[in-house]
Design an enzyme around this catalytic site. Structure first.
Site, PDB file in Angstrom:
ATOM      1  N   ASN A 140     -16.160  42.035   2.419  1.00 33.51           N
ATOM      2  CA  ASN A 140     -17.214  42.559   3.283  1.00 33.51           C
ATOM      3  C   ASN A 140     -17.765  43.872   2.729  1.00 33.51           C
ATOM      4  O   ASN A 140     -17.054  44.624   2.061  1.00 33.51           O
ATOM      5  CB  ASN A 140     -16.675  42.772   4.699  1.00 33.51           C
ATOM      6  CG  ASN A 140     -16.157  41.480   5.311  1.00 33.51           C
ATOM      7  OD1 ASN A 140     -16.624  40.394   4.963  1.00 33.51           O
ATOM      8  ND2 ASN A 140     -15.184  41.594   6.196  1.00 33.51           N
ATOM      9  N   HIS A 157     -16.847  43.628  -3.141  1.00 34.99           N
ATOM     10  CA  HIS A 157     -18.293  43.472  -3.364  1.00 34.99           C
ATOM     11  C   HIS A 157     -19.054  44.758  -3.096  1.00 34.99           C
ATOM     12  O   HIS A 157     -20.273  44.734  -2.931  1.00 34.99           O
ATOM     13  CB  HIS A 157     -18.839  42.343  -2.494  1.00 34.99           C
ATOM     14  CG  HIS A 157     -18.251  41.017  -2.826  1.00 34.99           C
ATOM     15  ND1 HIS A 157     -18.124  39.991  -1.904  1.00 34.99           N
ATOM     16  CD2 HIS A 157     -17.733  40.532  -3.987  1.00 34.99           C
ATOM     17  CE1 HIS A 157     -17.557  38.944  -2.473  1.00 34.99           C
ATOM     18  NE2 HIS A 157     -17.304  39.245  -3.730  1.00 34.99           N
ATOM     19  N   ILE A 283     -11.414  30.379  11.146  1.00 34.74           N
ATOM     20  CA  ILE A 283     -12.030  29.315  11.931  1.00 34.74           C
ATOM     21  C   ILE A 283     -12.723  28.371  10.958  1.00 34.74           C
ATOM     22  O   ILE A 283     -13.646  28.767  10.261  1.00 34.74           O
ATOM     23  CB  ILE A 283     -13.040  29.870  12.946  1.00 34.74           C
ATOM     24  CG1 ILE A 283     -12.341  30.811  13.934  1.00 34.74           C
ATOM     25  CG2 ILE A 283     -13.728  28.733  13.692  1.00 34.74           C
ATOM     26  CD1 ILE A 283     -13.286  31.509  14.897  1.00 34.74           C
TER      27      ILE A 283
END
Length: 310
Positions: A140, A157, A283
């Site tokens: 993130n 990143h 998920i």
């Protein structure tokens, strides 16, 4: 020693548990049934066995702070719009593309930069304080781990809160650039559309025609967010540094990432080569499910807050 393979079949139902997203934020967390007690117990056992835990986090962690991701079913950027993120080559090649990017980023920055860590960020920071978490690698760019106080951290990143000059390499604060934008564009304003995971918002091309973008104060070069745009690659030194931290660890936990981008997935391949036990909390399916001894489906905050770092 490699842990036994645990296959968890979680029951899906139409009823959702109350959202873990704070009140007042748009819910970008995809639908997910409540994690069952058995899988929670297995994750507790996995974390308890680890002495030097290596954690990789992704966008599924930040969705619980109200930041959208790209790939989540039904709620990700790709599902909601036909727009795609800025490509590195386009940003470097085209002054008009940079103008459009920075104008949209300027509009979106006040809201994007105001997002705060959620319960999952805070749990991982506490694990570091207690000596359970050896190193955390995040894909993130939202600075939420830093805001939570994480120190043993690599932002794989980069981070949107920093700006880099492509000419001389000077690093500056994104907040300072925001002040320059305001000074250069008095009275300029635009009504923003939907937001994107990196702070970008959607504006029509004619809205940005007169937006002025400053150059580097040091050398006059091109200013770019200090993040890895699509089509670019992560610095080799950073990759090697993360591999070194992985080699010092004894187990890997993936939190909120589908690992579709190779820059993060490579560390799961390296962990597999080292016969390190791997657990994944996410998920939906991930690229590394076949490498994991434990796969748990659930919301990061709801699952991690009940895990004790013994």
């Amino acid at each position: 020693m490699r842990l036994p393979w645990w296959t968890l079949t979680l029951h899906r139902g139409p009823v959702r548990r109350a959202s873990s997203v704070p009140a007042g934020l748009v819910n970008f967390v995809p639908a997910c049934s409540t994690t069952d007690a058995h899988s929670q117990d297995l994750l507790q056992e996995f974390v308890s066995r680890a002495g030097r835990l290596f954690v990789i986090t992704g966008a599924g962690l930040s969705t619980e702070s109200g930041i959208p991701d790209y790939r989540s079913e039904g709620v990700g950027l790709y599902a909601r719009t036909s727009r795609r993120p800025m490509e590195h080559a386009e940003f470097v090649r085209s002054a008009k593309s940079r103008q459009r990017y920075w104008a949209r980023n300027f509009v979106g920055w006040p809201q994007f930069s105001s997002h705060q860590p959620n319960s999952a960020h805070r749990v991982l920071q506490q694990w570091e304080e207690r000596g359970k978490l050896h190193w955390l690698v995040t894909q993130n760019v939202d600075a939420l781990h830093s805001k939570a106080g994480q120190k043993r951290l690599t932002e794989l990143h980069g981070c949107t809160h920093r700006v880099v000059c492509l000419g001389c390499g000077a690093i500056s604060a994104r907040e300072e650039l925001q002040r320059q934008f305001i000074s250069l564009n008095p009275g300029w304003g635009a009504q923003a559309g939907a937001s994107a995971p990196d702070g970008d918002v959607f504006l029509e091309d004619e809205q940005v025609l007169h937006f002025r973008v400053p150059s580097c104060d040091v050398c006059g070069g091109i200013l770019k967010p200090e993040v890895t745009f699509f089509g670019d690659s992560v610095n080799k030194g950073t990759v090697q540094f993360v591999h070194d931290r992985l080699a010092e660890s004894d187990a890997v936990l993936v939190v909120g990432s589908s690992l579709q981008v190779y820059s993060g997935y490579r560390f799961l391949l390296a962990a597999s080569d080292r016969k390190m036990p791997v657990a994944i909390l996410n998920i939906g399916p991930t690229r590394a499910d076949h490498l994991a001894q434990l796969k748990v489906s659930g919301r990061c905050g709801e699952v991690l807050t009940v895990i004790q770092p013994h």
